[in-house]
Every structure is written in C-alpha cells, then in structure tokens.
Design a protein around this motif. Sequence first.
Motif, PDB file in Angstrom:
ATOM      1  N   CYS A  68       0.828  -1.211   0.000  1.00 40.12           N
ATOM      2  CA  CYS A  68       0.000   0.000   0.000  1.00 40.12           C
ATOM      3  C   CYS A  68       0.862   1.262   0.000  1.00 40.12           C
ATOM      4  O   CYS A  68       0.481   2.283  -0.568  1.00 40.12           O
ATOM      5  N   LEU A  69       2.007   1.186   0.657  1.00 36.16           N
ATOM      6  CA  LEU A  69       2.883   2.350   0.786  1.00 36.16           C
ATOM      7  C   LEU A  69       4.018   2.336  -0.232  1.00 36.16           C
ATOM      8  O   LEU A  69       4.886   3.210  -0.208  1.00 36.16           O
ATOM      9  N   CYS A  70       3.996   1.322  -1.135  1.00 34.61           N
ATOM     10  CA  CYS A  70       5.076   1.179  -2.126  1.00 34.61           C
ATOM     11  C   CYS A  70       6.441   1.202  -1.445  1.00 34.61           C
ATOM     12  O   CYS A  70       7.362   1.904  -1.862  1.00 34.61           O
ATOM     13  N   SER A  71       6.578   0.448  -0.362  1.00 33.02           N
ATOM     14  CA  SER A  71       7.826   0.422   0.396  1.00 33.02           C
ATOM     15  C   SER A  71       8.275  -1.016   0.619  1.00 33.02           C
ATOM     16  O   SER A  71       7.922  -1.651   1.610  1.00 33.02           O
ATOM     17  N   LYS A  72       9.059  -1.511  -0.322  1.00 36.81           N
ATOM     18  CA  LYS A  72       9.609  -2.858  -0.167  1.00 36.81           C
ATOM     19  C   LYS A  72      10.529  -2.923   1.056  1.00 36.81           C
ATOM     20  O   LYS A  72      10.672  -3.960   1.693  1.00 36.81           O
ATOM     21  N   THR A  73      11.124  -1.781   1.367  1.00 34.01           N
ATOM     22  CA  THR A  73      12.030  -1.698   2.524  1.00 34.01           C
ATOM     23  C   THR A  73      11.327  -2.122   3.807  1.00 34.01           C
ATOM     24  O   THR A  73      11.906  -2.810   4.649  1.00 34.01           O
ATOM     25  N   LEU A  74      10.068  -1.704   3.978  1.00 36.37           N
ATOM     26  CA  LEU A  74       9.327  -2.066   5.186  1.00 36.37           C
ATOM     27  C   LEU A  74       9.147  -3.574   5.298  1.00 36.37           C
ATOM     28  O   LEU A  74       9.289  -4.157   6.380  1.00 36.37           O
ATOM     29  N   PHE A  75       8.826  -4.219   4.171  1.00 33.73           N
ATOM     30  CA  PHE A  75       8.606  -5.663   4.212  1.00 33.73           C
ATOM     31  C   PHE A  75       9.914  -6.412   4.448  1.00 33.73           C
ATOM     32  O   PHE A  75       9.948  -7.383   5.214  1.00 33.73           O
ATOM     33  N   LEU A  76      10.999  -5.958   3.839  1.00 30.67           N
ATOM     34  CA  LEU A  76      12.292  -6.604   4.047  1.00 30.67           C
ATOM     35  C   LEU A  76      12.731  -6.468   5.505  1.00 30.67           C
ATOM     36  O   LEU A  76      13.273  -7.411   6.089  1.00 30.67           O
ATOM     37  N   ASP A  77      12.496  -5.305   6.087  1.00 29.01           N
ATOM     38  CA  ASP A  77      12.842  -5.093   7.493  1.00 29.01           C
ATOM     39  C   ASP A  77      12.036  -6.034   8.383  1.00 29.01           C
ATOM     40  O   ASP A  77      12.570  -6.635   9.324  1.00 29.01           O
ATOM     41  N   TYR A  78      10.755  -6.176   8.074  1.00 25.38           N
ATOM     42  CA  TYR A  78       9.904  -7.078   8.855  1.00 25.38           C
ATOM     43  C   TYR A  78      10.380  -8.527   8.728  1.00 25.38           C
ATOM     44  O   TYR A  78      10.473  -9.258   9.718  1.00 25.38           O
ATOM     45  N   MET A  79      10.692  -8.958   7.508  1.00 23.55           N
ATOM     46  CA  MET A  79      11.130 -10.338   7.292  1.00 23.55           C
ATOM     47  C   MET A  79      12.433 -10.633   8.020  1.00 23.55           C
ATOM     48  O   MET A  79      12.615 -11.711   8.594  1.00 23.55           O
ATOM     49  N   GLN A  80      13.340  -9.674   8.007  1.00 25.95           N
ATOM     50  CA  GLN A  80      14.605  -9.869   8.725  1.00 25.95           C
ATOM     51  C   GLN A  80      14.354  -9.950  10.223  1.00 25.95           C
ATOM     52  O   GLN A  80      14.968 -10.754  10.931  1.00 25.95           O
ATOM     53  N   TRP A  81      13.421  -9.136  10.705  1.00 25.26           N
ATOM     54  CA  TRP A  81      13.062  -9.164  12.126  1.00 25.26           C
ATOM     55  C   TRP A  81      12.484 -10.531  12.503  1.00 25.26           C
ATOM     56  O   TRP A  81      12.831 -11.104  13.535  1.00 25.26           O
ATOM     57  N   VAL A  82      11.577 -11.045  11.651  1.00 28.15           N
ATOM     58  CA  VAL A  82      10.968 -12.353  11.910  1.00 28.15           C
ATOM     59  C   VAL A  82      12.022 -13.454  11.888  1.00 28.15           C
ATOM     60  O   VAL A  82      12.002 -14.379  12.709  1.00 28.15           O
TER      61      VAL A  82
END
Length: 363
Positions: A68-82
């Motif tokens: 929704c925010l066009c921010s792949k960075t947010l998803f990559l950060d979340y995946m690394q956190w998980v």
Amino acid sequence: MPQNNNIPLKCTAIGQFLYNNCSMLAEKTVEIQYSRQSELYSKYGEKGKKFSLQDCKYHIFYLGESICLCSKTLFLDYMQWVKVLMSNLGIHEKYLITNIEIIKEVISECASQGQITKEDISVVFEYLDAGLMAFKNEDTFSPSYIDKSTEYGELAGQYLDLLTEGQKKEASYLIFEILEEGASIKDIYLNIFQPSQYEVGRLWQTNKISVAKEHYITASTQNIMSQLYPRIMTQQKNGHTVIATCIGSELHELGIRMVADFFEMDGWDSYYLGANTPASSIIQMVKDTNAQLVIISATLSINVHKLKNLIEDLRRSKDLDDTKIMVGGHPFNIDPDLWEKVGADLSAPDAQQSMEVANELFE
C-alpha cells in the motif's frame, strides 16, 4: 501541502485486498502447510498451529501495508526481524520459507478465481520474493544498541541491568546521581533512555527477556521520566505550540514522550497525548491550542496506514491549513522517503533532530 501522488492505485488496491482477506488467506496457507509438513503438528500441537495462524496473518498484513505504501524496505525489514525472532525461538527457518511460498500459491489461486489480476500478482510476488531473499543471508546476529565505549555507554548498560533485575528504585537513584554530577536531561534521554529502550526490544526479539519484563522496564523508565518532568519546565517560551501523539493503540509511547519533553525544554508549549486518542479529539486539541505543529509517531510499520489516515483527517479539517505535520518512528528511519508518501511535511530520526528541524522551519 505534500500530496500522496507517488503511490500507484494498483498498489493501494492489492494492499487493500490483502488487508480485507488476511484471515482467509492465512487460514488456507496454514492448512496447506500443516498437511505438507505433518511434523509441525507433532512438534508444536494445536497451540502451535494457532500461533502459526497468528504469525501468518502478520506476514500478510505487513505485506499489504508495505505494498500500500510502495515500500519494499518495510517488508524486508519485517522479514529480517521475523528471521531473527524465529531463530532465537529455535524454529527452523525452513518453516517460514515454506509458509511464504504457500502464501504465493494461495494468492495465485485468488487470481485464477478472478479476485485479483495478474498485474496484482506480479506486485505481490515481487515483494514476497524479495522477502525470501532475506533468508539467503545466514547471519541472525543482532548487535547490542548499547555501546559501552561511548561516554554514557557504561551507565546505560548499568541502568538497564538494574531494571532487568527488578531494581527500579536503584535505577532511579542512578539517574538522579548522574544529574547531580552534571549531565543534562537531554544527555540522559538520548544516551541512556533511548539506547536502553532499543536494547529492550532487541532482548525480547532474541528471547532473552519476556514480554512482561519488557513492559516492566518501559513502565519504569516512564515513571523516572515523570520524576524528571518538573526539571524540564522552562520559564522562557518561544510562542510555539506542539501536539505530540502516537498512532492508534500503539503501546510504544516512550519515544514520542521524549520528543514532547525536548520541545518543552526548548521553550515550546507541548501537549503530549500518548496513545489511543481518537482522531477527532486530536484535531480538536490542535484547534483549541492553535498548535503550529503536530508530531505523530508510529513504531510498527503495520500501523503506518493508520498514521496516513490521521494525516488525511488533519488535512481535511477547516482552519488547519497552516498547521505542519511531522512524523517519526522506526518505519520512517528505515525508509527515508516514507514521510512524503504519507503526506507529512517533516520527519526526523530522534527527539533532538525533531526539535532542530522544527525550529529551523518556524524561524
């Protein structure tokens, strides 16, 4: 006034689809995964399956938020956190990888049923494949946020150790002792409270402390900040007013409270609203106080859409055309363009820089 013109409608549409169908997609994914990896049930049982479903919903919701925010960075950060979290819980990453791959299958099925388009699929797969790439890096080491080689590093470590051991009174004594020795409240906020709170989050993520301990440490620091508050009041005012709040039901209030205190120390009239304040009440407070600046904080990227909605409400309100909006928090620190995407005027990474940026604007 910043406008959110750089987010394609297709991103908003597919992100909204993921929000709205999060539970259905997660349930299908977990059922398929447990049928393929039958050892999951023997290892973790029914309780484990419920946790898997909850985790899968988070994956899909974070995915929707990022798209929704066009921010792949947010998803990559979340995946690394998980990845770090699961590793420290002793859960093999192959289960998370399989989960993501099945999410792709389930979403593909939605396309075959006409619920979404092939173009939507390509966007989702782009994000999920980037998330899977994060697992090629085998490093799950998470360094401490407390650097004991710095001027206040040893004291920050000592402070956190006391709270971790449940010695709240001793931790408070330590802070007031540092004050008597000449440290400023700003020094304590930036060099002791801030790194120790970051470190608390890391310790929870790496399974070193419980959620209850995390909450105890945070509450203790908030209590000590309350004891310090009479010392931050200044008689010299600059004529500016700021409203500081965090979005929705976020419990991570300490950072935005530090920001409000920094503005108060600098001569602003600050109104700290904390969490769970309805948008209508925030807007009314801005009008009642004639605030020139509203600062909104989000710690979890899963809540950025709520922050964006609040900004849109503020922008639509009468008599607030001259009110500036600043945003901050972890999502804005990892994606430097995110503040523009949500329609804010300003962003800054910490309390000190928030104050400096605001003062520069209003000078």
